[in-house]
Write an enzyme that holds these catalytic residues in place. Structure first.
Site, PDB file in Angstrom:
ATOM      1  N   LYS A   1      39.099  -4.407  50.475  1.00  0.00           N
ATOM      2  CA  LYS A   1      40.955  -3.244  51.318  1.00  0.00           C
ATOM      3  C   LYS A   1      41.113  -4.291  51.912  1.00  0.00           C
ATOM      4  O   LYS A   1      40.459  -4.816  53.453  1.00  0.00           O
ATOM      5  CB  LYS A   1      40.484  -1.572  51.462  1.00  0.00           C
ATOM      6  CG  LYS A   1      41.491  -0.974  52.773  1.00  0.00           C
ATOM      7  CD  LYS A   1      40.467   0.127  53.000  1.00  0.00           C
ATOM      8  CE  LYS A   1      41.419   0.608  53.352  1.00  0.00           C
ATOM      9  NZ  LYS A   1      41.395   2.346  53.568  1.00  0.00           N
TER      10      LYS A   1
ATOM     11  N   SER B   1      39.960   8.573  53.726  1.00  0.00           N
ATOM     12  CA  SER B   1      40.971   7.409  52.519  1.00  0.00           C
ATOM     13  C   SER B   1      39.907   7.145  51.335  1.00  0.00           C
ATOM     14  O   SER B   1      39.852   5.823  50.628  1.00  0.00           O
ATOM     15  CB  SER B   1      40.828   6.640  53.674  1.00  0.00           C
ATOM     16  OG  SER B   1      41.367   6.895  54.946  1.00  0.00           O
TER      17      SER B   1
ATOM     18  N   SER C   1      43.789   6.145  52.430  1.00  0.00           N
ATOM     19  CA  SER C   1      44.482   4.642  52.305  1.00  0.00           C
ATOM     20  C   SER C   1      43.749   3.864  51.497  1.00  0.00           C
ATOM     21  O   SER C   1      44.331   2.998  51.612  1.00  0.00           O
ATOM     22  CB  SER C   1      44.149   4.683  53.977  1.00  0.00           C
ATOM     23  OG  SER C   1      43.395   4.842  54.574  1.00  0.00           O
TER      24      SER C   1
END
Length: 427
Positions: free
Chosen positions: A69, A163, A139
């Site tokens: 990420k 997330s 996210s």
């Protein structure tokens, strides 16, 4: 998944690598080929390393391609955090601590995946492989999509609210949020130090268990013989946003688990969970305004959701923040008394299936309470609602009890996928 997109099972790749049926270079070539074929449509990636190191593959994962990420540093790649504020930032000089740990286990980071802006709500361009006209959640949008599409068998995310849990549920894959503090956050661009946790995605809970064993040396819970667990069910009745189809699917799931021998009881009093949900919002906003003070100073250049969060947090008095922390402590004590006789809490991972469109990543409300407590959470795939889109359930375990929780998750996954016959075993 749609017919074009299938996850890449981690256990299958590790077995092939260990048996010499494939090599790290071939695994990397497969990942690159799959990304080239489909990422123009899915847009899960922001950067791919043109020459990732594949020589140090002695660990138990031995050459497994890994997605990271884009709030987590990878040496040689920029960490842009999904924000225009960092579009010109240079490459990271070194790996984040968690990336070093995964490299030690043999994984090979091959690139950075899309995140919402600074891991908050403003969505990126990523589409959901299970339903390309729908959000993948956030996210950790790109990491979930990269695993669901079969780009990589393993990906890193982070969770401050929902997330990791929500994207896994929306994309129909498995995930785990680690206990807060289980691994250092050095090299991660965080949002709320008291809430931020590491996470990982894989095709199945069994794959997550293998990855966790490789990372930590904990026993591979997914291979152990599991007895039916004692589960405490949270139906989230206090949150009206939970969709009827999700409630019906949860009812069907609990019936199957009982038939397979699990003890499944209901949480009678949801008020501690509601208190945690409220307190989480206060803690998150207050800490984010201070952790991201530099961004707050130029809030007019941020997305509206993030700018609003930081401004709201800056206006929260310290006394309100401390009161929220005390509320978390009180609720934790009340829940501990209720859950002491159970192995895990079982509940819906999201209010429903992935919303249509890319304008929103969904609501993390069903994760806030558990994130406030810093507990490990495993997302179990395998369910579908009346729209035939994926629905996930979440299992919440004890702090630093990841291996035991993964064992429970593997058992639950087997039942929900129809792989375990009803058992007469009891606790």
């Amino acid at each position: 998944m749609t017919p074009r997109f299938r996850p890449w099972p981690l256990r299958e790749l590790v077995a092939d690598l260990r048996a010499g049926r494939t090599t790290p270079d071939e695994a990397l070539a497969r990942a690159r080929r799959r990304i080239a074929e489909t990422d123009a449509e899915l847009r899960a990636w922001v950067a791919c390393d043109p020459a990732p190191a594949v020589t140090a593959t002695a660990g138990p994962l031995g050459g497994v391609p890994l997605a990271v990420k884009d709030i987590i540093d990878v040496a040689g790649l920029p960490t842009r955090c999904g924000s225009a504020l960092r579009v010109d930032i240079g490459p990271a000089a070194s790996d984040a601590a968690i990336v070093r740990a995964w490299r030690h286990a043999g994984a090979v980071p091959i690139g950075k995946t899309v995140t919402t802006e600074f891991a908050f709500f403003a969505p990126g361009p990523t589409r959901n492989p299970a339903a390309p006209g729908h959000t993948p959640g956030g996210s950790s949008s790109g990491s979930a999509a990269a695993v669901a599409a079969g780009h990589v068998p393993l990906a890193l995310g982070s969770q401050t609210a929902g997330s990791v849990t929500r994207p896994a549920a929306f994309c129909g894959i498995a995930a785990m949020v680690m206990s807060r503090g289980r691994f250092a956050l050095d090299g991660v661009v965080g949002l709320s130090p008291g809430l931020d946790s590491h996470g990982l995605f894989a095709a199945t809970v069994s794959d997550v268990a293998l990855a966790w064993s490789a990372l930590t040396g904990d026993p591979d819970a997914g291979l152990d013989e599991q007895r039916p667990p004692r589960l405490l069910v949270w139906r989230a009745e206090a949150h009206s946003g939970v969709e009827p189809a999700t409630r019906a699917t949860m009812d069907a799931a609990t019936s199957r688990l009982r038939a397979a021998g699990a003890v499944v009881d209901e949480i009678a009093d949801e008020s501690p969970i509601s208190a945690l949900t409220i307190a989480h919002r206060v803690v998150m906003a207050y800490e984010a305004a201070r952790e991201r003070a530099a961004e707050l100073a130029v809030a007019h250049r941020l997305s509206e959701p993030l700018g609003s969060l930081l401004r709201t947090g800056a206006a929260i008095p310290h006394e309100d923040y401390e009161a929220a922390r005390r509320a978390v402590a009180r609720a934790a004590e009340r829940l501990a008394l209720v859950s002491a006789s159970y192995d895990a809490v079982l509940g819906p991972a999201a209010q429903g299936s992935a919303p249509a469109g890319l304008a929103s990543t969904g609501d993390p409300v069903l994760s806030r309470a558990w994130q406030a407590l810093g507990l490990p959470v495993v997302t179990v795939p395998g369910l579908r609602g009346d729209t035939r889109l994926p629905l996930g359930v979440q299992l919440v375990g004890r702090a630093r009890g990841e291996a035991a929780l993964l064992g429970i998750g593997c058992w639950v996954e087997g039942v929900l996928r129809g792989g375990i016959r009803p058992s007469v075993l009891t606790r």
